[in-house]
Design a protein around this motif. Structure first.
Motif, short mmCIF file in Angstrom:
data_model
loop_
_atom_site.label_atom_id
_atom_site.label_comp_id
_atom_site.label_asym_id
_atom_site.label_seq_id
_atom_site.Cartn_x
_atom_site.Cartn_y
_atom_site.Cartn_z
N LEU A 67 -2.74 -2.64 2.76
CA LEU A 67 -2.54 -4.07 2.54
C LEU A 67 -2.50 -4.29 1.03
O LEU A 67 -3.53 -4.27 0.36
CB LEU A 67 -3.67 -4.89 3.18
CG LEU A 67 -3.53 -6.40 3.09
CD1 LEU A 67 -2.26 -6.88 3.79
CD2 LEU A 67 -4.75 -7.09 3.68
N ARG B 228 5.78 -10.28 4.01
CA ARG B 228 5.65 -10.11 5.45
C ARG B 228 4.65 -11.14 5.99
O ARG B 228 3.56 -11.29 5.46
CB ARG B 228 5.18 -8.69 5.76
CG ARG B 228 6.21 -7.66 5.33
CD ARG B 228 5.79 -6.22 5.54
NE ARG B 228 4.75 -6.03 6.51
CZ ARG B 228 3.80 -5.11 6.40
NH1 ARG B 228 3.75 -4.31 5.37
NH2 ARG B 228 2.88 -4.99 7.35
N TRP C 16 -1.47 -8.01 11.67
CA TRP C 16 -1.10 -7.16 10.54
C TRP C 16 -0.86 -5.72 11.00
O TRP C 16 0.11 -5.08 10.61
CB TRP C 16 -2.19 -7.21 9.47
CG TRP C 16 -2.03 -6.18 8.39
CD1 TRP C 16 -1.03 -6.11 7.46
CD2 TRP C 16 -2.89 -5.07 8.13
NE1 TRP C 16 -1.23 -5.01 6.64
CE2 TRP C 16 -2.37 -4.36 7.04
CE3 TRP C 16 -4.07 -4.60 8.72
CZ2 TRP C 16 -2.97 -3.22 6.51
CZ3 TRP C 16 -4.66 -3.47 8.20
CH2 TRP C 16 -4.12 -2.79 7.11
N GLU C 17 -1.73 -5.22 11.87
CA GLU C 17 -1.57 -3.86 12.40
C GLU C 17 -0.25 -3.74 13.15
O GLU C 17 0.50 -2.77 12.95
CB GLU C 17 -2.75 -3.53 13.32
CG GLU C 17 -2.68 -2.14 13.92
CD GLU C 17 -3.85 -1.87 14.84
OE1 GLU C 17 -4.50 -0.83 14.64
OE2 GLU C 17 -4.11 -2.68 15.75
N ALA D 133 1.03 -9.94 7.12
CA ALA D 133 0.33 -9.42 5.95
C ALA D 133 -0.06 -10.57 5.01
O ALA D 133 -1.18 -10.60 4.49
CB ALA D 133 1.19 -8.40 5.21
N MET E 170 -2.21 2.70 6.90
CA MET E 170 -1.84 1.30 6.68
C MET E 170 -2.44 0.81 5.37
O MET E 170 -3.62 1.05 5.09
CB MET E 170 -2.33 0.43 7.85
CG MET E 170 -1.78 0.87 9.17
SD MET E 170 -2.12 -0.20 10.60
CE MET E 170 -3.68 -0.93 10.27
N GLU F 287 2.48 -5.60 12.83
CA GLU F 287 3.58 -5.72 11.86
C GLU F 287 3.75 -4.44 11.05
O GLU F 287 4.87 -3.95 10.86
CB GLU F 287 3.30 -6.91 10.95
CG GLU F 287 4.37 -7.20 9.92
CD GLU F 287 3.98 -8.40 9.07
OE1 GLU F 287 4.59 -9.46 9.23
OE2 GLU F 287 3.04 -8.26 8.24
N THR F 288 2.64 -3.88 10.59
CA THR F 288 2.69 -2.65 9.80
C THR F 288 3.20 -1.48 10.62
O THR F 288 4.06 -0.72 10.17
CB THR F 288 1.29 -2.33 9.21
OG1 THR F 288 0.87 -3.44 8.41
CG2 THR F 288 1.32 -1.06 8.38
N ASP G 99 3.28 -6.50 0.07
CA ASP G 99 3.28 -7.01 1.44
C ASP G 99 3.33 -8.52 1.56
O ASP G 99 3.36 -9.04 2.67
CB ASP G 99 2.04 -6.48 2.18
CG ASP G 99 2.06 -4.97 2.29
OD1 ASP G 99 3.15 -4.41 2.47
OD2 ASP G 99 0.98 -4.36 2.20
N SER H 219 6.87 -1.65 11.09
CA SER H 219 7.64 -1.23 9.91
C SER H 219 7.72 0.29 9.80
O SER H 219 8.57 0.82 9.09
CB SER H 219 7.03 -1.84 8.64
OG SER H 219 5.82 -1.19 8.30
N HIS H 220 6.84 0.99 10.53
CA HIS H 220 6.87 2.46 10.57
C HIS H 220 7.56 2.98 11.83
O HIS H 220 7.49 4.17 12.13
CB HIS H 220 5.44 3.02 10.49
CG HIS H 220 4.82 2.89 9.14
ND1 HIS H 220 4.99 3.82 8.14
CD2 HIS H 220 4.05 1.91 8.61
CE1 HIS H 220 4.34 3.44 7.05
NE2 HIS H 220 3.77 2.28 7.32
#
Length: 142
Positions: free
Chosen positions: A73, A81, A108-109, A84, A71, A111-112, A78, A115-116
């Motif tokens: 930032l 988002r 944030w975790e 983020a 991950m 959301e990230t 970012d 995205s993966h």
């Protein structure tokens, strides 16, 4: 069994998080937890560049165990988002509120990881309580 995170925010606003299995760290103060988890030398020299644009990262972090996600930032990549962007604002603020960190980090975790292609599993519901046992008195004869 329950699992939560405890966050240690140091005076320089660097931080780490520590697993809190079954509330084992609930009675430890933030100050004591910080002493138990001092900043490591390699953390101080760990500047990284964004893998997407080459800009200096504000933060780089391993994703949840077994996902293989790294991950990043990045203020350039970012900022569009929502989670983020909120975390970037907190990270850059001169007067960071340590109490805000857990929610900002976990948003944030989430959301990230989304995205993966990952999604956070819902917290399991508490198991239903066992049925109450009724005591039956023997019936009278008659």
């Amino acid at each position: 069994m329950s699992f939560t995170w405890r966050y240690v925010v140091r005076p320089d606003s660097s931080f780490c998080r520590v697993g809190n299995l079954d509330g084992s760290l609930d009675n430890i103060s933030d100050e004591e937890l910080a002493r138990l988890h001092p900043k490591r030398d390699e953390e101080e020299h760990s500047a990284q560049s964004c893998s997407r644009c080459g800009t200096d990262l504000l933060l780089h972090w391993h994703g949840p165990l077994m996902t293989g996600v790294w991950m990043e930032l990045c203020p350039a990549c970012d900022a569009h988002r929502a989670a983020a962007r909120a975390f970037i604002r907190w990270y850059r603020a001169p007067d960071r509120d340590p109490k805000a960190l857990p929610k900002l980090f976990e948003d944030w975790e989430t959301e990230t990881m989304h995205s993966h292609g990952w999604s956070r599993a819902p917290h399991p519901e508490a198991p239903p309580s066992p049925p109450s046992l009724l005591r039956l008195a023997p019936r009278g004869r008659g």
